[in-house]
Design a protein around this motif. Sequence first.
Motif, PDB file in Angstrom:
ATOM      1  N   LEU A  99       0.831  -1.201   0.000  1.00 46.63           N
ATOM      2  CA  LEU A  99       0.000   0.000   0.000  1.00 46.63           C
ATOM      3  C   LEU A  99       0.866   1.251   0.000  1.00 46.63           C
ATOM      4  O   LEU A  99       0.585   2.212  -0.725  1.00 46.63           O
ATOM      5  N   LEU A 100       1.925   1.237   0.778  1.00 52.41           N
ATOM      6  CA  LEU A 100       2.828   2.388   0.816  1.00 52.41           C
ATOM      7  C   LEU A 100       3.456   2.642  -0.546  1.00 52.41           C
ATOM      8  O   LEU A 100       3.558   3.783  -0.993  1.00 52.41           O
TER       9      LEU A 100
ATOM     10  N   ILE B  41       3.763   6.102  -5.285  1.00 55.31           N
ATOM     11  CA  ILE B  41       3.739   6.290  -6.744  1.00 55.31           C
ATOM     12  C   ILE B  41       2.593   7.213  -7.142  1.00 55.31           C
ATOM     13  O   ILE B  41       2.770   8.151  -7.923  1.00 55.31           O
ATOM     14  N   ALA B  42       1.414   6.955  -6.586  1.00 59.37           N
ATOM     15  CA  ALA B  42       0.258   7.803  -6.903  1.00 59.37           C
ATOM     16  C   ALA B  42       0.501   9.241  -6.459  1.00 59.37           C
ATOM     17  O   ALA B  42       0.118  10.188  -7.160  1.00 59.37           O
ATOM     18  N   ALA B  43       1.130   9.430  -5.313  1.00 54.52           N
ATOM     19  CA  ALA B  43       1.404  10.781  -4.813  1.00 54.52           C
ATOM     20  C   ALA B  43       2.327  11.538  -5.758  1.00 54.52           C
ATOM     21  O   ALA B  43       2.086  12.706  -6.063  1.00 54.52           O
ATOM     22  N   LYS B  44       3.354  10.874  -6.238  1.00 56.47           N
ATOM     23  CA  LYS B  44       4.276  11.534  -7.165  1.00 56.47           C
ATOM     24  C   LYS B  44       3.585  11.903  -8.474  1.00 56.47           C
ATOM     25  O   LYS B  44       3.759  12.997  -8.999  1.00 56.47           O
ATOM     26  N   VAL B  45       2.796  10.983  -8.992  1.00 58.99           N
ATOM     27  CA  VAL B  45       2.087  11.235 -10.260  1.00 58.99           C
ATOM     28  C   VAL B  45       1.046  12.337 -10.085  1.00 58.99           C
ATOM     29  O   VAL B  45       0.973  13.271 -10.893  1.00 58.99           O
TER      30      VAL B  45
ATOM     31  N   LEU C  50      -8.762   6.515   3.731  1.00 58.36           N
ATOM     32  CA  LEU C  50      -9.827   5.568   4.051  1.00 58.36           C
ATOM     33  C   LEU C  50      -9.265   4.166   4.277  1.00 58.36           C
ATOM     34  O   LEU C  50      -9.806   3.394   5.058  1.00 58.36           O
ATOM     35  N   ALA C  51      -8.183   3.851   3.588  1.00 61.29           N
ATOM     36  CA  ALA C  51      -7.594   2.516   3.695  1.00 61.29           C
ATOM     37  C   ALA C  51      -6.543   2.446   4.798  1.00 61.29           C
ATOM     38  O   ALA C  51      -6.543   1.524   5.605  1.00 61.29           O
ATOM     39  N   ASP C  52      -5.631   3.409   4.832  1.00 60.92           N
ATOM     40  CA  ASP C  52      -4.543   3.361   5.804  1.00 60.92           C
ATOM     41  C   ASP C  52      -3.911   4.741   5.941  1.00 60.92           C
ATOM     42  O   ASP C  52      -3.341   5.264   4.988  1.00 60.92           O
ATOM     43  N   VAL C  53      -4.009   5.311   7.106  1.00 63.65           N
ATOM     44  CA  VAL C  53      -3.489   6.662   7.338  1.00 63.65           C
ATOM     45  C   VAL C  53      -1.964   6.675   7.311  1.00 63.65           C
ATOM     46  O   VAL C  53      -1.358   7.655   6.899  1.00 63.65           O
ATOM     47  N   ASP C  54      -1.319   5.596   7.738  1.00 64.88           N
ATOM     48  CA  ASP C  54       0.143   5.562   7.769  1.00 64.88           C
ATOM     49  C   ASP C  54       0.753   5.764   6.388  1.00 64.88           C
ATOM     50  O   ASP C  54       1.743   6.473   6.245  1.00 64.88           O
TER      51      ASP C  54
ATOM     52  N   SER D 270       3.954   9.109   2.700  1.00 60.54           N
ATOM     53  CA  SER D 270       4.107   9.640   1.345  1.00 60.54           C
ATOM     54  C   SER D 270       4.147  11.160   1.332  1.00 60.54           C
ATOM     55  O   SER D 270       4.976  11.762   0.656  1.00 60.54           O
ATOM     56  N   MET D 271       3.245  11.782   2.060  1.00 57.22           N
ATOM     57  CA  MET D 271       3.213  13.242   2.084  1.00 57.22           C
ATOM     58  C   MET D 271       4.446  13.817   2.773  1.00 57.22           C
ATOM     59  O   MET D 271       4.964  14.856   2.360  1.00 57.22           O
TER      60      MET D 271
END
Length: 64
Positions: free
Chosen positions: A7-8, A13-17, A36-40, A45-46
């Motif tokens: 998930l991380l 990857i999604a964050a960069k894109v 919603l899935a995982d706050v960690d 990522s942020m």
Amino acid sequence: MLQLGALLTLVTIAAKVLTATAGASGAYALAVVSGLADVDAVTLSMSRLAVGPLGPDTAARAIG
């Protein structure tokens, strides 16, 4: 533990894109969906993007 790693990876990857294409709006959208899935995963990522193109203020808003 393997699920968190996968998930991380996906969130990173999604964050960069999304931040490259949509800027802060992309970061906020990703934070809502992945939170919603995982706050960690979104927090890690942020925090990585805070020192790069996203900036600390936007990253903090996406996490909070």
